[in-house]
Write an enzyme that holds these catalytic residues in place. Structure first.
Site, PDB file in Angstrom:
ATOM      1  NE  ARG A  58     -11.320  -0.900   2.849  1.00  0.00           N
ATOM      2  CZ  ARG A  58     -10.495  -1.140   3.864  1.00  0.00           C
ATOM      3  NH1 ARG A  58     -10.648  -2.213   4.600  1.00  0.00           N
ATOM      4  NH2 ARG A  58      -9.515  -0.320   4.150  1.00  0.00           N
ATOM      5  CD  GLU A  95      -0.309   7.827  12.107  1.00  0.00           C
ATOM      6  OE1 GLU A  95      -1.212   7.011  11.808  1.00  0.00           O
ATOM      7  OE2 GLU A  95      -0.459   8.774  12.899  1.00  0.00           O
TER       8      GLU A  95
HETATM    9  P1  AMP Z   1      -2.493   5.042   2.298  1.00  0.00           P
HETATM   10  O1  AMP Z   1      -1.366   4.095   2.034  1.00  0.00           O
HETATM   11  O2  AMP Z   1      -2.305   5.887   3.504  1.00  0.00           O
HETATM   12  O3  AMP Z   1      -2.864   5.851   1.070  1.00  0.00           O
HETATM   13  O4  AMP Z   1      -3.756   4.156   2.684  1.00  0.00           O
HETATM   14  C1  AMP Z   1      -4.496   3.543   1.712  1.00  0.00           C
HETATM   15  C2  AMP Z   1      -4.969   2.193   2.121  1.00  0.00           C
HETATM   16  O5  AMP Z   1      -5.522   2.185   3.428  1.00  0.00           O
HETATM   17  C3  AMP Z   1      -6.072   1.756   1.199  1.00  0.00           C
HETATM   18  O6  AMP Z   1      -5.867   0.400   0.837  1.00  0.00           O
HETATM   19  C4  AMP Z   1      -7.345   1.965   1.971  1.00  0.00           C
HETATM   20  O7  AMP Z   1      -8.204   0.863   1.808  1.00  0.00           O
HETATM   21  C5  AMP Z   1      -6.927   2.101   3.407  1.00  0.00           C
HETATM   22  N1  AMP Z   1      -7.435   3.334   4.047  1.00  0.00           N
HETATM   23  C6  AMP Z   1      -6.688   4.385   4.450  1.00  0.00           C
HETATM   24  N2  AMP Z   1      -7.446   5.316   5.035  1.00  0.00           N
HETATM   25  C7  AMP Z   1      -8.712   4.860   4.980  1.00  0.00           C
HETATM   26  C8  AMP Z   1      -9.981   5.391   5.407  1.00  0.00           C
HETATM   27  N3  AMP Z   1     -10.082   6.583   6.030  1.00  0.00           N
HETATM   28  N4  AMP Z   1     -11.090   4.657   5.175  1.00  0.00           N
HETATM   29  C9  AMP Z   1     -10.984   3.453   4.553  1.00  0.00           C
HETATM   30  N5  AMP Z   1      -9.837   2.912   4.149  1.00  0.00           N
HETATM   31  C10 AMP Z   1      -8.703   3.602   4.344  1.00  0.00           C
END
Ligand code: AMP
Length: 170
Positions: A58, A95
């Protein structure tokens, strides 16, 4: 026009307990997409940018639009095994368990100014891994920007040494 009106909350997707931020209504509306691109460009300001890096998948949508407007090249960061040329890989913590992201070894030259973009900043693990890939290639990160930041997950803490900007904060 309010960008937040084009973000759809989907509860318990892709698994229970996750509130998924669906950007497809935003992508579906030409004016809203144009406005979001303009607002992201405003966040960048007059910084010089040579490359815009977007993460699968995305992150690709707006990273390519930003690259075009900034007259910069676009660089995809992808899941393992998707990029066909020589790659650098970076592990990062999920996680539960680990994941890997890859970048083409010739995508960024030392000293190039790099803007990193993704749709959502959650825990920050993804963006941190992308920052490491860019820096391993010698790129200079001028900003890391997002459409949305889930501030309650404190992803910013992992990106403390960079300029981090988000259009919307939840
Ligand atoms: P993080 O590594 O935890 O910051 O997760 C970020 C990645 O996961 C990004 O590429 C987002 O597209 C996706 N992501 C994480 N949480 C969400 C959410 N609540 N809604 C949509 N995409 C998410």
């Amino acid at each position: 026009m309010k960008i937040e009106n084009y973000i759809r909350d989907i509860q318990d997707f892709p698994k229970e307990g996750i509130g998924f931020k669906d950007i497809t209504p935003l992508l579906n509306d030409a004016l809203a997409m144009e406005e979001a691109t303009k607002q992201l460009l405003d966040l960048v300001g007059n910084k010089k940018v040579d490359r815009v890096v977007g993460m699968e998948s995305r992150g690709f949508f707006f990273a390519t639009l930003l690259a075009k407007e900034l007259h910069a090249g676009f660089v995809p960061v992808r899941k393992p095994g998707k990029l066909p040329f020589d790659t650098l890989a970076q592990e990062y913590q999920l996680e539960y368990g680990m994941d890997v992201l890859e970048i083409h070894a010739d995508a960024i030259k030392p000293g190039e100014k790099v803007l990193i973009h993704d749709d959502v900043l959650a825990t920050g693990g993804t963006a941190e891994a992308v920052c490491k890939l860019v820096e391993r290639l010698g790129g200079e990160i001028v900003q890391v920007n997002f459409l949305m930041e889930l501030s309650f997950l404190h992803g910013r803490d992992k990106l403390a040494s960079y300029e981090v900007k988000s259009l919307l904060t939840y």
